[in-house]
Design a protein around this motif. Structure first.
Motif, PDB file in Angstrom:
ATOM      1  N   ARG A  65     -12.852  -2.344   7.070  1.00  0.00           N
ATOM      2  CA  ARG A  65     -12.179  -3.142   6.035  1.00  0.00           C
ATOM      3  C   ARG A  65     -12.434  -2.593   4.634  1.00  0.00           C
ATOM      4  O   ARG A  65     -12.005  -3.186   3.638  1.00  0.00           O
ATOM      5  CB  ARG A  65     -12.623  -4.610   6.111  1.00  0.00           C
ATOM      6  N   PRO A 110      -1.312  -2.707  12.518  1.00  0.00           N
ATOM      7  CA  PRO A 110      -0.649  -1.831  11.543  1.00  0.00           C
ATOM      8  C   PRO A 110      -0.252  -0.471  12.106  1.00  0.00           C
ATOM      9  O   PRO A 110       0.715   0.122  11.654  1.00  0.00           O
ATOM     10  CB  PRO A 110      -1.695  -1.682  10.434  1.00  0.00           C
ATOM     11  N   VAL A 111      -0.990   0.029  13.098  1.00  0.00           N
ATOM     12  CA  VAL A 111      -0.624   1.323  13.677  1.00  0.00           C
ATOM     13  C   VAL A 111       0.807   1.262  14.186  1.00  0.00           C
ATOM     14  O   VAL A 111       1.600   2.182  13.962  1.00  0.00           O
ATOM     15  CB  VAL A 111      -1.576   1.695  14.832  1.00  0.00           C
ATOM     16  N   LEU A 136       2.837  -4.618 -10.835  1.00  0.00           N
ATOM     17  CA  LEU A 136       1.480  -4.207 -10.465  1.00  0.00           C
ATOM     18  C   LEU A 136       0.445  -5.016 -11.258  1.00  0.00           C
ATOM     19  O   LEU A 136      -0.620  -5.362 -10.750  1.00  0.00           O
ATOM     20  CB  LEU A 136       1.313  -2.712 -10.733  1.00  0.00           C
ATOM     21  N   LEU A 171      -0.422   4.078   4.900  1.00  0.00           N
ATOM     22  CA  LEU A 171      -1.383   2.991   4.703  1.00  0.00           C
ATOM     23  C   LEU A 171      -1.571   2.204   6.001  1.00  0.00           C
ATOM     24  O   LEU A 171      -2.691   2.006   6.468  1.00  0.00           O
ATOM     25  CB  LEU A 171      -0.875   2.069   3.590  1.00  0.00           C
ATOM     26  N   PHE A 172      -0.457   1.797   6.593  1.00  0.00           N
ATOM     27  CA  PHE A 172      -0.519   1.024   7.838  1.00  0.00           C
ATOM     28  C   PHE A 172      -1.206   1.832   8.932  1.00  0.00           C
ATOM     29  O   PHE A 172      -2.085   1.333   9.632  1.00  0.00           O
ATOM     30  CB  PHE A 172       0.898   0.655   8.287  1.00  0.00           C
ATOM     31  N   LEU A 173      -0.773   3.072   9.059  1.00  0.00           N
ATOM     32  CA  LEU A 173      -1.294   3.924  10.128  1.00  0.00           C
ATOM     33  C   LEU A 173      -2.815   4.061  10.015  1.00  0.00           C
ATOM     34  O   LEU A 173      -3.556   3.813  10.962  1.00  0.00           O
ATOM     35  CB  LEU A 173      -0.629   5.297  10.051  1.00  0.00           C
ATOM     36  N   ALA A 199       3.259   1.149  11.396  1.00  0.00           N
ATOM     37  CA  ALA A 199       3.422   2.492  10.844  1.00  0.00           C
ATOM     38  C   ALA A 199       4.408   3.278  11.693  1.00  0.00           C
ATOM     39  O   ALA A 199       5.321   3.928  11.175  1.00  0.00           O
ATOM     40  CB  ALA A 199       2.079   3.208  10.800  1.00  0.00           C
ATOM     41  N   LEU A 254      -2.448  -7.098  -9.437  1.00  0.00           N
ATOM     42  CA  LEU A 254      -3.884  -6.906  -9.662  1.00  0.00           C
ATOM     43  C   LEU A 254      -4.538  -8.198 -10.124  1.00  0.00           C
ATOM     44  O   LEU A 254      -5.568  -8.613  -9.597  1.00  0.00           O
ATOM     45  CB  LEU A 254      -4.078  -5.853 -10.751  1.00  0.00           C
ATOM     46  N   ALA A 255      -3.910  -8.811 -11.134  1.00  0.00           N
ATOM     47  CA  ALA A 255      -4.570  -9.936 -11.787  1.00  0.00           C
ATOM     48  C   ALA A 255      -4.380 -11.249 -11.028  1.00  0.00           C
ATOM     49  O   ALA A 255      -5.218 -12.141 -11.102  1.00  0.00           O
ATOM     50  CB  ALA A 255      -4.049 -10.077 -13.218  1.00  0.00           C
ATOM     51  N   LEU A 304       3.387   4.058   2.429  1.00  0.00           N
ATOM     52  CA  LEU A 304       3.168   2.746   3.033  1.00  0.00           C
ATOM     53  C   LEU A 304       2.940   2.903   4.532  1.00  0.00           C
ATOM     54  O   LEU A 304       2.039   2.287   5.122  1.00  0.00           O
ATOM     55  CB  LEU A 304       4.395   1.879   2.763  1.00  0.00           C
ATOM     56  N   ARG A 338     -10.531  -7.747 -11.961  1.00  0.00           N
ATOM     57  CA  ARG A 338      -9.130  -7.417 -11.720  1.00  0.00           C
ATOM     58  C   ARG A 338      -8.211  -8.034 -12.765  1.00  0.00           C
ATOM     59  O   ARG A 338      -7.207  -7.449 -13.126  1.00  0.00           O
ATOM     60  CB  ARG A 338      -8.744  -7.881 -10.328  1.00  0.00           C
ATOM     61  N   ILE A 384      -4.560   3.466  -8.845  1.00  0.00           N
ATOM     62  CA  ILE A 384      -3.339   3.631  -9.644  1.00  0.00           C
ATOM     63  C   ILE A 384      -3.577   3.109 -11.056  1.00  0.00           C
ATOM     64  O   ILE A 384      -3.217   3.743 -12.046  1.00  0.00           O
ATOM     65  CB  ILE A 384      -2.151   2.905  -8.977  1.00  0.00           C
ATOM     66  N   ILE A 391      -9.630  -2.035   0.957  1.00  0.00           N
ATOM     67  CA  ILE A 391      -8.364  -2.781   0.905  1.00  0.00           C
ATOM     68  C   ILE A 391      -8.025  -3.031  -0.563  1.00  0.00           C
ATOM     69  O   ILE A 391      -8.836  -3.563  -1.308  1.00  0.00           O
ATOM     70  CB  ILE A 391      -8.471  -4.111   1.676  1.00  0.00           C
ATOM     71  N   ARG A 397      -4.969   2.291   8.292  1.00  0.00           N
ATOM     72  CA  ARG A 397      -5.710   1.038   8.405  1.00  0.00           C
ATOM     73  C   ARG A 397      -5.832   0.625   9.868  1.00  0.00           C
ATOM     74  O   ARG A 397      -6.901   0.248  10.337  1.00  0.00           O
ATOM     75  CB  ARG A 397      -4.995  -0.049   7.580  1.00  0.00           C
ATOM     76  N   GLY A 398      -4.725   0.731  10.586  1.00  0.00           N
ATOM     77  CA  GLY A 398      -4.754   0.374  12.000  1.00  0.00           C
ATOM     78  C   GLY A 398      -5.706   1.271  12.772  1.00  0.00           C
ATOM     79  O   GLY A 398      -6.519   0.811  13.582  1.00  0.00           O
ATOM     80  N   LEU A 422      -4.636   0.189  -5.480  1.00  0.00           N
ATOM     81  CA  LEU A 422      -4.201  -0.408  -6.741  1.00  0.00           C
ATOM     82  C   LEU A 422      -5.178  -0.093  -7.862  1.00  0.00           C
ATOM     83  O   LEU A 422      -4.785   0.230  -8.974  1.00  0.00           O
ATOM     84  CB  LEU A 422      -4.067  -1.926  -6.590  1.00  0.00           C
ATOM     85  N   ASP A 423      -6.473  -0.204  -7.551  1.00  0.00           N
ATOM     86  CA  ASP A 423      -7.486   0.132  -8.560  1.00  0.00           C
ATOM     87  C   ASP A 423      -7.290   1.572  -9.012  1.00  0.00           C
ATOM     88  O   ASP A 423      -7.370   1.889 -10.200  1.00  0.00           O
ATOM     89  CB  ASP A 423      -8.895  -0.028  -7.982  1.00  0.00           C
ATOM     90  N   ALA A 444      -5.896  -6.723  13.953  1.00  0.00           N
ATOM     91  CA  ALA A 444      -6.318  -5.743  12.961  1.00  0.00           C
ATOM     92  C   ALA A 444      -5.726  -4.366  13.254  1.00  0.00           C
ATOM     93  O   ALA A 444      -5.496  -3.573  12.349  1.00  0.00           O
ATOM     94  CB  ALA A 444      -7.839  -5.641  12.922  1.00  0.00           C
ATOM     95  N   GLN A 445      -5.468  -4.100  14.534  1.00  0.00           N
ATOM     96  CA  GLN A 445      -4.954  -2.775  14.882  1.00  0.00           C
ATOM     97  C   GLN A 445      -3.432  -2.693  14.824  1.00  0.00           C
ATOM     98  O   GLN A 445      -2.866  -1.599  14.905  1.00  0.00           O
ATOM     99  CB  GLN A 445      -5.428  -2.385  16.287  1.00  0.00           C
ATOM    100  N   LEU A 451       0.170   5.231  -1.633  1.00  0.00           N
ATOM    101  CA  LEU A 451      -0.461   3.937  -1.402  1.00  0.00           C
ATOM    102  C   LEU A 451      -1.506   4.011  -0.290  1.00  0.00           C
ATOM    103  O   LEU A 451      -2.219   3.049  -0.037  1.00  0.00           O
ATOM    104  CB  LEU A 451       0.590   2.902  -1.005  1.00  0.00           C
ATOM    105  N   PHE A 458      -9.301   0.441  12.543  1.00  0.00           N
ATOM    106  CA  PHE A 458      -9.723  -0.633  13.440  1.00  0.00           C
ATOM    107  C   PHE A 458      -9.741  -0.185  14.899  1.00  0.00           C
ATOM    108  O   PHE A 458     -10.428  -0.755  15.716  1.00  0.00           O
ATOM    109  CB  PHE A 458      -8.817  -1.851  13.273  1.00  0.00           C
TER     110      PHE A 458
END
Lengths: 338, 348, 504
Positions: free
Chosen positions: A258, B304-305, B135, A145-147, B308, B139-140, A142, A313, A268, A261, A149-150, A265-266, B301-302, A85, A153
Motif C-alpha cells: 500500500r 487492478p491488474v 489537481l 498505475l493499475f497494473l 489494467a 490534493l487539498a 493509468l 496536502r 507532480i 498511494i 498496484r495490482g 500527485l505529490d 486489492a489485486q 501517473l 498485491f
C-alpha cells in the motif's frame, strides 16, 4: 554621478534585464521556488528557533530521497508534455518485490537490477502505448498505475520485513561532516538529480525532450528522433520509480503493497512547484529537486507544529494553486504585450 | 452489417454483452433474479445498485471531458460531501429523523456544488489547464475532509441515510433510481436543448465558439458545477453504504474508474463529441468486471491488474495502428492506401 | 536547358484512400533556379512538396537526385542529402533558443556534450548572413512571427542545402522583410541552390522565379519559363477555365459617404499599443476596404469593433447608440459579426458537421433552451449550401474535411444566418484558391447591394480596391485616410499604405 549617466546606467540595466528575460524567462518559476524554499526555512527558523539545524536539514534529504528520485523521472516525462501517473504504484511494486525476493534468500546483487528492470519494463509498456498506439499519456500511465498496484498485491498482501544487510546499509550508513550527515540513499538521490540535469542540458537526447514538449510535429520535421525519445522518457521514469522502490524499502525497512498511494500527485505537485510547466516544453530537473524540498519542508514544519498531517496536502494544494495562478498571470501579460 | 459494426456504441455494447454472457456461462446463477418481500435480488441487481456512485461521477466526467477538460477532484469531493453530511447527522439531536438527514444531504451536496464551482472558476474564468486546476482540489480536498471528520472515521446509525444505498422503491434499489434520474436528466437536457451541441462546439474549438457568440465560459463552468454536484451525491451514497465517512477511502481511485468508463463508452479524452449512453455502458462494464472478480475469488486489492488489462485491451482496440494492422491482414491494396493516408495526416 | 536536373520526379503518384492527390506528375529542378509551384488549393502542391521532402511516401513514381534514384523514408533522410523545407506554418520550437532552433539535430558537440558556445556562434553567423540582428541565445517564442519565419529559413540554409523548399514563406512578412527574403533567395541562387517557391501572390512569383510548374487536380498542367508566361495564361492554366468568368461583377451602387448617417462610427479607438486613436465610419450598404501592412493593426481594429477585444479608449457608436460592446455576443445582438483570419483556430469547429457549423451562431444567439428544430436546421443548412455553392453539398460532413474555400463559405453562412447588419471580414480569401476567391468577392458585392455594410480586410491591395467602395488606410494603428476606391490605382494604394509617416 550626473543625470545622464544615471539614465545610461538605467538603460544598460534594463537592456541587460531584457536580454536576461529573453534568454531565461522560463527560469523565473524555478527562482520563485528557490525563494519560497528560503522563506520557508527562514520563517520556520524564526518561529521555532531550532529548525535550521544540521540534523534537521540532513533528515530533510533522507526523508525525501525517494521523492527526489521520482520527481527527476517525472520531470523528463512532463517536459515532453506527457504525464506518468504510475510512479507511486511502480514504487510500491518494486519495493514489495524487492523485499519478497530478499526474504526468499536472493542476493541483493541480483535483486536490485531485477527490480529496476521491472520499473523500466512498466515504463516501456506505457511509452509504447503512448508512442505507437496513440494512447493519451494520462490513460496509458493509468493502466500502468493499475497494473503495478495490482501486481504489488499479487506479490504480497501484507508487508514484508527486510533483513538484507546491503539494502539496509543504504539507509543506516551515515557519512558525517560535523553534525551534518548523508546516507547512501541521499547520495543516490542527489546523483540521480545531477545526472538528470546534465542529460537534460547537455545531451542531444535531453534537448530532444524539450523539443518534443515544444512541438512534437516540428521536432519530427526537424529530423529528431521523436518516437525513441517519447518511449525513453517513460522508461526513465520507470527506472526512477524502480530505484525509488529500493530507496523506500531501505528507508522503511520493509516492503508494503500500500506504499505510495497518491504519491504521484505529490510528485507532480513538487515538479510543478519547481517550475516545470504541465503543458511541456519548459522545466528543470534541479527545479524539481527544490520542489521536493519545499514539499518536505512543509511536511516537517507541520509535524513541528504538531498539527494534523492533513494540512500538508492542503498547503501543498494551495501552493500549487498559487503557482499556477501566477504562471497563468505571466502568460496573460505576455499575450497582452504582443 | 458494417454500419452496425461502425456505430460508435457497437464495441462498448458488444463488450458488455460478451462479459455478461461469459459470466452466465461460468455461473448460471448470475442471471437469476429472486423476489423476496416484493424486492428484487441477484447479481445483476447488485450491479445496478452498486454502480450508482460511479455512474454519477462518470456522467459528470463525460460532460467535463466533452468541454476538453478533466475533473481529477471527484474522489476528493466525494470525501468532503460524505464528511459534511455525516458530521451534520452525527452532531444532530436525532440522527434518525428524515428531515435531519435531508438537510444534511442538501448541505453536503451544496458544498460539493461549491467545490465544483471552484474548479469551474479556475478553468473557465482564470483559464487554467483543467488537469492542473482540479489537481489542486484533488490534493487539498481529502485534507479538508480529514479536518472535517477530525481525522477519524465518523460512523452513524441513521435509517433514512441507509435507505439511500440499501433501500428499495417499487421492488428496485433506491440507488438505481438516483442513477436513472441523473441519466434521464442529462440525456433530456442534451437532446431537448441545444446544450449538447454547444458543449461539443466549446470542446472542439473554444475560441471559434466564443467568436460565434457561444457562452463558452458559462458552459465550461456549468460542466464542472455539474461534475462536482454529482460527485457530492455519489459521496453521500457511498457513505450511506458503509454508514461512515471515511475521508481516505471514499472515492479512492474513482476519478480513474470514471475516466475509464467514459473512454470505454467511446468518448474521446480530447473533448468534443460525447455519448451519455456510451458512458452508461462503460460504467456497467466496470461494475460487471468487479462483480466477476469478486466471484472468481480475486482479492479486491489485486483486481487492478485486471482493470489494467482491460484498459490496455480497450485502448489497443481503439488505436488507429491496430486498425491498420488488422486491415493489412484482411485486405491488400486498400490498406496500403489507408496507411499512406494516415501517414499523411501525421505529416500534415 | 540541357544540364542535368538536380532533382527530378517522374510519374509521382500519391493516394489518399481511393483518391489520387498526385497523379503521375513529372517535376524537375535545376541547380541555381527558383522554380514556382502553382495551383489552386487541392491541386497537389503540398503533396508534391511533401513527397520531395520525405514527409510523405510516393505510392508510385521515382525521385532522382543528381540522376541517382533516392527514396526518402522521413524528412530526416531528405535533410541528410540537403533537401530542406520551410513551411508556411512555422515548424520551429518556440520554447527553445534561436540558436537551438537553427542547430537542433546537428548541434556541435564536444565529447558527446552539446557545445553551447559554438552553437551560439554558428547561429550568430547564419543570422548575420540573413541580416537579422537578434540574440541567438534568446528564446524563439519571444520574437515576432516574421522573425520566426526568418529563423526557419536560417535553419534551412545553415547546413549544406542543395534544394530549398519555401512554402508560402512570405505570408507573415511585411514589404521590407519580403525584400530581404528575396535578396537572400538571390544569394542562394548564386550559390547554386535550387529553390522551390510556393506563394499565392502572383506578383512575387513573377518577381522572383525563373520557372513555373502548374498543377491542377493532382495532375501536371505544364512547365513554363516565367518570362514567357503571361499572367492571364498562368491564371488560366491554374483554373482550367477562361479567366473572363473571374471578373468581378460591377457594383450596382456606390455609397455617397457625405449625406447619410453612418451605421457604425468609431472614434479614437485604442487597444493596447496596436490601435491608437483610430476613427472609422461605415455606411449602410457600403463595402469599406481596409488596407494596411501587417502590424498596422488591421486585425486588432476588426476585433475591437466586434467586441472580441476590450477597448482601452474611444467610442463605438452603432446606429446612434454608444453602449460599450463587451463581448462577441453583444456585438452579434447589435448585428455586428466578425469572421476571423484564422479559419482553423477561430472559425470552423472541425468535428462538427457543416450543418451544425452553419447553425452554431444562430443557435448561440437564441440561447440554450430555444433549440432550433432538426428539420429547421436542415432546411437552413441546405439553403445556405445551395446559396453559397458549398461543395460537397453534404450537411452532415464534418466541416474540417472541407477545402479552405468551402470552409470559408461555411463560416460566411454561419454569420449570414444571423441576418447581420455589418459583416467584418478579416482576410476572407487568404489561403483559398482563385476560383473560390472570386466567388467570395462577388458575394460581398451582392450582400452590400442588399443593404449590408461590409468591412473587408485583406493583405492583397488589389483585392481591397476591387471589392471596396472606399478604402481605409491603416498605418501604425491609426486610420490615416479614407479614399473612394475609384480614385485609386493599385500602385497609388501601395504608395499610401507603405508611407513611412502619416501625412497631415
Amino acid at each position: 554621478m550626473n543625470a545622464s549617466t544615471v539614465t545610461a546606467t538605467r538603460e544598460t540595466v534594463s537592456r541587460h534585464t531584457r536580454t536576461f528575460l529573453d534568454r531565461h524567462a522560463s527560469l523565473m518559476p524555478t527562482f520563485a521556488a528557490v525563494l519560497i524554499f528560503a522563506v520557508l526555512l527562514i520563517g520556520a527558523q524564526i518561529h521555532f528557533g531550532t529548525f535550521l539545524t544540521p540534523l534537521n536539514m540532513s533528515a530533510l534529504l533522507l526523508d525525501n530521497a525517494y521523492l527526489v528520485i521520482l520527481a527527476v523521472g517525472m520531470t523528463f516525462v512532463i517536459v515532453t508534455g506527457g504525464i506518468d501517473l504510475s510512479v507511486g504504484s511502480v514504487m510500491a511494486l518494486t519495493g514489495i518485490w524487492c523485499a519478497d525476493l530478499l526474504a526468499s534468500g536472493h542476493s541483493a546483487a541480483v535483486v536490485v537490477p531485477l527490480i529496476i528492470l521491472a520499473g523500466a519494463a512498466i515504463g516501456l509498456l506505457i511509452g509504447v502505448l503512448v508512442q505507437y498506439f496513440d494512447v493519451q499519456p494520462f490513460i496509458a500511465s493509468l493502466a500502468g498505475l493499475f497494473l503495478a498496484r495490482g501486481l504489488a498485491f499479487v506479490v504480497s498482501l501484507d508487508s514484508i520485513r527486510v533483513e538484507n544487510e546491503s539494502v539496509l546499509w543504504l539507509q543506516t550508513t551515515r557519512w558525517r561532516l560535523g553534525e551534518w550527515y548523508i546516507t547512501p540513499t541521499g547520495v543516490l538521490a542527489l546523483s540521480v538529480a545531477l545526472i538528470g540535469a546534465f542529460v537534460m542540458q547537455f545531451t542531444r537526447f535531453g534537448r530532444t525532450v524539450y523539443a518534443v514538449g515544444g512541438n512534437e510535429q516540428s521536432a519530427r520535421l526537424m529530423g529528431l528522433d521523436v518516437a525513441r525519445t517519447k518511449v525513453a522518457v517513460y522508461v526513465i521514469s520507470g527506472v526512477c520509480a524502480g530505484l525509488a522502490g529500493l530507496v523506500l524499502t531501505a528507508y522503511s525497512g520493509a516492503g508494503y503493497p500500500r506504499n505510495g498511494i497518491g504519491t504521484e500527485l505529490d510528485v507532480i505537485a513538487a515538479v510543478v512547484i519547481g517550475g516545470t510547466l504541465l503543458t511541456g516544453g519548459t522545466g528543470y530537473v534541479l527545479g524539481s529537486l527544490i520542489g521536493v524540498l519545499v514539499f518536505g519542508t512543509i511536511k516537517t514544519v507541520i509535524s513541528f507544529m504538531g498539527a494534523e498531517q492533513a494540512w500538508t496536502r492542503i498547503i501543498i494544494g494551495l501552493m500549487l494553486l498559487m503557482f499556477i495562478v501566477v504562471q497563468r498571470a505571466i502568460v496573460v501579460r505576455a499575450e497582452r504585450r504582443r | 452489417m458494417t454500419k452496425v459494426v461502425k456505430h460508435r456504441l457497437f464495441w462498448p455494447a458488444f463488450s458488455l454483452v460478451a462479459l455478461i454472457v461469459l459470466n452466465t456461462v461460468v455461473r448460471p446463477q448470475f442471471m437469476k433474479i429472486t423476489v423476496r418481500d416484493g424486492e428484487l435480488y441477484g447479481a445483476l441487481i447488485d450491479i445496478l445498485r452498486n454502480s450508482a456512485p460511479l455512474m454519477l461521477v462518470a456522467l459528470g466526467m463525460t460532460i467535463v471531458i466533452a468541454t476538453r477538460g478533466i475533473d481529477l477532484s471527484v474522489g476528493a469531493v466525494m470525501a468532503v460531501s460524505g464528511a459534511v453530511t455525516l458530521t451534520i447527522i452525527d452532531g444532530a439531536e436525532d440522527p434518525g429523523s428524515t428531515s435531519t438527514v435531508l438537510v444534511a444531504m442538501a448541505v453536503g451536496t451544496g458544498v460539493a456544488l461549491l467545490l465544483g464551482a471552484w474548479n469551474g472558476f479556475l478553468v473557465a474564468v482564470l483559464d487554467i489547464q483543467p488537469i492542473v486546476a482540479t489537481l489542486v482540489l484533488m490534493l487539498a480536498g481529502r485534507g479538508v475532509a480529514l479536518l472535517i471528520t477530525d481525522g477519524f472515521i465518523t460512523t452513524v446509525n441513521s435509517e433514512p441515510l441507509e435507505y439511500v444505498s440499501t433501500g428499495y422503491l417499487f421492488a428496485l434499489p433506491f440507488a438505481l433510481f438516483i442513477s436513472v434520474a441523473a441519466i434521464t436528466a442529462i440525456s433530456l437536457v442534451e437532446r431537448r436543448t441545444a446544450l449538447g451541441v454547444l458543449t461539443e462546439a466549446v470542446g472542439i474549438n473554444p475560441e471559434a465558439s466564443r467568436l460565434a457568440g457561444v457562452r463558452s465560459r458559462g458552459i465550461t463552468f456549468g460542466a464542472y458545477v455539474l461534475s462536482g454536484t454529482l460527485a457530492g451525491v455519489a459521496g453521500i451514497i457511498y457513505s450511506s453504504n458503509i454508514r461512515a465517512a471515511d475521508a481516505n477511502a471514499a472515492g479512492e481511485f474513482i476519478e480513474l474508474y470514471a475516466i475509464l468508463a467514459v473512454v470505454l463508452g467511446g468518448t474521446s479524452l480530447v473533448g468534443g463529441k460525447f455519448t451519455v449512453a456510451g458512458t452508461v455502458i462503460g460504467v456497467f462494464i466496470i461494475q460487471t468486471l468487479k462483480s466477476t472478480m469478486l466471484f472468481l475469488g480475486v482479492p479486491s486489492a489485486q483486481s487492478p491488474v485486471f482493470f489494467a488489462a482491460v484498459v490496455i485491451i480497450v485502448v489497443l482496440i481503439q488505436s488507429p495502428r491496430v486498425h491498420r494492422i488488422a486491415r493489412g491482414l484482411t485486405g491488400g491494396m486498400r490498406s496500403r492506401n489507408l496507411s499512406a493516408h494516415s501517414d499523411a495526416e501525421v505529416a500534415a | 536547358m540541357d544540364a542535368q536536373p538536380l532533382l527530378e520526379l517522374t510519374g509521382a503518384t500519391v493516394y489518399f484512400g481511393a483518391d489520387a492527390a498526385l497523379d503521375g506528375v513529372d517535376f524537375r529542378l535545376f541547380p541555381g533556379e527558383v522554380h514556382s509551384l502553382m495551383g489552386e488549393n487541392g491541386a497537389g502542391k503540398s503533396t508534391l512538396i511533401k513527397a520531395i521532402t520525405g514527409a510523405l511516401p510516393l505510392s508510385a513514381g521515382v525521385l532522382r537526385l543528381d540522376g541517382q534514384v533516392v527514396r526518402f523514408g522521413s524528412p530526416h533522410d531528405a535533410q541528410e542529402v540537403g533537401v530542406r523545407s520551410v513551411y508556411q506554418e512555422i515548424d520551429l520550437l518556440p520554447n527553445l533558443s534561436v540558436a537551438e532552433n537553427i542547430s537542433l539535430g546537428v548541434e556541435p558537440r564536444r565529447f558527446g556534450m552539446i557545445d553551447w558556445r559554438q552553437m551560439r556562434d554558428r547561429a550568430g553567423d547564419v543570422l548575420a548572413d540573413l541580416g537579422l540582428d537578434i540574440d541567438p541565445a534568446s528564446v524563439l517564442g519571444r520574437h515576432s512571427l516574421a522573425v520566426q519565419q526568418l529563423v526557419a529559413i536560417a535553419r534551412a540554409i545553415s547546413t549544406d542545402v542543395r534544394v530549398l523548399v519555401l512554402d508560402e514563406p512570405t505570408s507573415s512578412l511585411d514589404t521590407d522583410e519580403c525584400a530581404e527574403l528575396f535578396r537572400i533567395i538571390e544569394d542562394l541562387k548564386q550559390r547554386g541552390v535550387a529553390i522551390i517557391f510556393v506563394s499565392h501572390f502572383l506578383d512575387q512569383v513573377y518577381e522572383i522565379s525563373d520557372r513555373v510548374t502548374v498543377l491542377r487536380d493532382g495532375k501536371l498542367v505544364g512547365e513554363y519559363l516565367t518570362r514567357e508566361l503571361l499572367r492571364i495564361d498562368l491564371v488560366q492554366a491554374m483554373l482550367g477555365r477562361s479567366a473572363e468568368s473571374l471578373r468581378t461583377r460591377p457594383r450596382l451602387r456606390v455609397a455617397d459617404g457625405s449625406s447619410e448617417e453612418p451605421f457604425l462610427s468609431a472614434r479614437a479607438v485604442t487597444v493596447g499599443s496596436r490601435i491608437s486613436g483610430a476613427d472609422i465610419d461605415l455606411m449602410e450598404g457600403e463595402v469599406l476596404g481596409v488596407a494596411g501592412l501587417l502590424g498596422s493593426g488591421r486585425t486588432e481594429l476588426a476585433r475591437a469593433l466586434t467586441g472580441i477585444d476590450r477597448l482601452d479608449g474611444g467610442i463605438i457608436r452603432i446606429q446612434g447608440s454608444d453602449e460599450p460592446i463587451g463581448n462577441p455576443r453583444a456585438a452579434i445582438s447589435l448585428g455586428v459579426v466578425y469572421s476571423s483570419e484564422n479559419r482553423r483556430t477561430e472559425g470552423i469547429v472541425g468535428e462538427l458537421s457543416v450543418q451544425e457549423n452553419i447553425t452554431l451562431a444562430l443557435q448561440a444567439e437564441r440561447g440554450v433552451l430555444r433549440r432550433i428544430s432538426p428539420a429547421r436546421q436542415r432546411e437552413l443548412a441546405m439553403s445556405w449550401i445551395d446559396a453559397l455553392d458549398i461543395r460537397p453539398p453534404d450537411p452532415d460532413r464534418p466541416a474540417g474535411t472541407l477545402s479552405g474555400g468551402n470552409q470559408q463559405k461555411v463560416l460566411l453562412a454561419r454569420l449570414l444566418a444571423l441576418s447581420p447588419r455589418l459583416l467584418v471580414l478579416d482576410e476572407p480569401t487568404r489561403g483559398i484558391d482563385v476560383g473560390a476567391k472570386v466567388e467570395v468577392q462577388n458575394l460581398v458585392g451582392e450582400l452590400a447591394d442588399n443593404g449590408l455594410s461590409v468591412m473587408f480586410i485583406s493583405a492583397e491591395l488589389e483585392e481591397v480596391l476591387r471589392v471596396g467602395n472606399r478604402v481605409a488606410i491603416l498605418l501604425d494603428g491609426r486610420v490615416v485616410d479614407t479614399v473612394p476606391s475609384d480614385d485609386l490605382t493599385p500602385d497609388a494604394l501601395t504608395a499610401l499604405v507603405a508611407r513611412p509617416e502619416p501625412v497631415g
